[in-house]
Scaffold this motif. Structure first.
Motif, PDB file in Angstrom:
ATOM      1  N   LEU A  92      -7.159   5.987   6.803  1.00 56.28           N
ATOM      2  CA  LEU A  92      -7.028   4.656   7.369  1.00 56.28           C
ATOM      3  C   LEU A  92      -6.791   3.653   6.252  1.00 56.28           C
ATOM      4  N   ASN A  93      -5.892   2.700   6.455  1.00 50.36           N
ATOM      5  CA  ASN A  93      -5.579   1.702   5.446  1.00 50.36           C
ATOM      6  C   ASN A  93      -6.633   0.591   5.462  1.00 50.36           C
ATOM      7  N   THR A  94      -7.776   0.880   4.901  1.00 49.69           N
ATOM      8  CA  THR A  94      -8.849  -0.112   4.854  1.00 49.69           C
ATOM      9  C   THR A  94      -8.629  -1.146   3.753  1.00 49.69           C
ATOM     10  N   ALA A 146       0.864  -1.183   0.000  1.00 50.12           N
ATOM     11  CA  ALA A 146       0.000   0.000   0.000  1.00 50.12           C
ATOM     12  C   ALA A 146       0.900   1.233   0.000  1.00 50.12           C
ATOM     13  N   THR A 147       0.566   2.197  -0.841  1.00 46.37           N
ATOM     14  CA  THR A 147       1.399   3.388  -0.948  1.00 46.37           C
ATOM     15  C   THR A 147       0.595   4.641  -0.636  1.00 46.37           C
ATOM     16  N   GLY A 148       1.266   5.598  -0.064  1.00 45.89           N
ATOM     17  CA  GLY A 148       0.633   6.888   0.155  1.00 45.89           C
ATOM     18  C   GLY A 148       1.084   7.538   1.444  1.00 45.89           C
ATOM     19  N   ASP A 149       1.552   8.754   1.317  1.00 41.38           N
ATOM     20  CA  ASP A 149       1.923   9.520   2.506  1.00 41.38           C
ATOM     21  C   ASP A 149       0.742   9.664   3.458  1.00 41.38           C
ATOM     22  N   GLU A 150      -0.469   9.754   2.894  1.00 40.92           N
ATOM     23  CA  GLU A 150      -1.669   9.943   3.717  1.00 40.92           C
ATOM     24  C   GLU A 150      -1.945   8.734   4.604  1.00 40.92           C
ATOM     25  N   LEU A 151      -1.483   7.554   4.211  1.00 41.06           N
ATOM     26  CA  LEU A 151      -1.631   6.364   5.053  1.00 41.06           C
ATOM     27  C   LEU A 151      -0.639   6.393   6.209  1.00 41.06           C
ATOM     28  N   LEU A 152       0.519   6.937   5.962  1.00 39.40           N
ATOM     29  CA  LEU A 152       1.563   6.961   6.985  1.00 39.40           C
ATOM     30  C   LEU A 152       1.372   8.072   8.010  1.00 39.40           C
TER      31      LEU A 152
END
Length: 66
Positions: free
Chosen positions: A18-20, A7-13
């Motif tokens: 939320l990493n659904t 899964a990629t994305g600064d917004e997840l980190l």
């Protein structure tokens, strides 16, 4: 079959999102008699993502990227 999720994305980190995807994929694979063996979250850094894809492709039968 060994399955990994990238899964990629600064917004997840940083917690904005939320990493659904990992939860949904894990549940869906389980219903299909499979198992998510590994999941990793990475920032929006193309070079790092390419390196990670190369590494995962050596260890897993299927790599799913979201």
């Amino acid at each position: 079959m060994k399955i990994a999720l990238l899964a990629t994305g600064d917004e997840l980190l940083d917690g904005r999102v939320l990493n659904t995807n990992a939860q949904w994929l894990g549940e869906d694979l389980f219903r299909r008699g499979q198992k998510l063996a590994y999941a990793v979250v990475m920032p929006d850094d193309l070079d790092a993502q390419i390196a990670q894809i190369r590494q995962l492709s050596l260890a897993y039968d299927l790599v799913i990227m979201s």
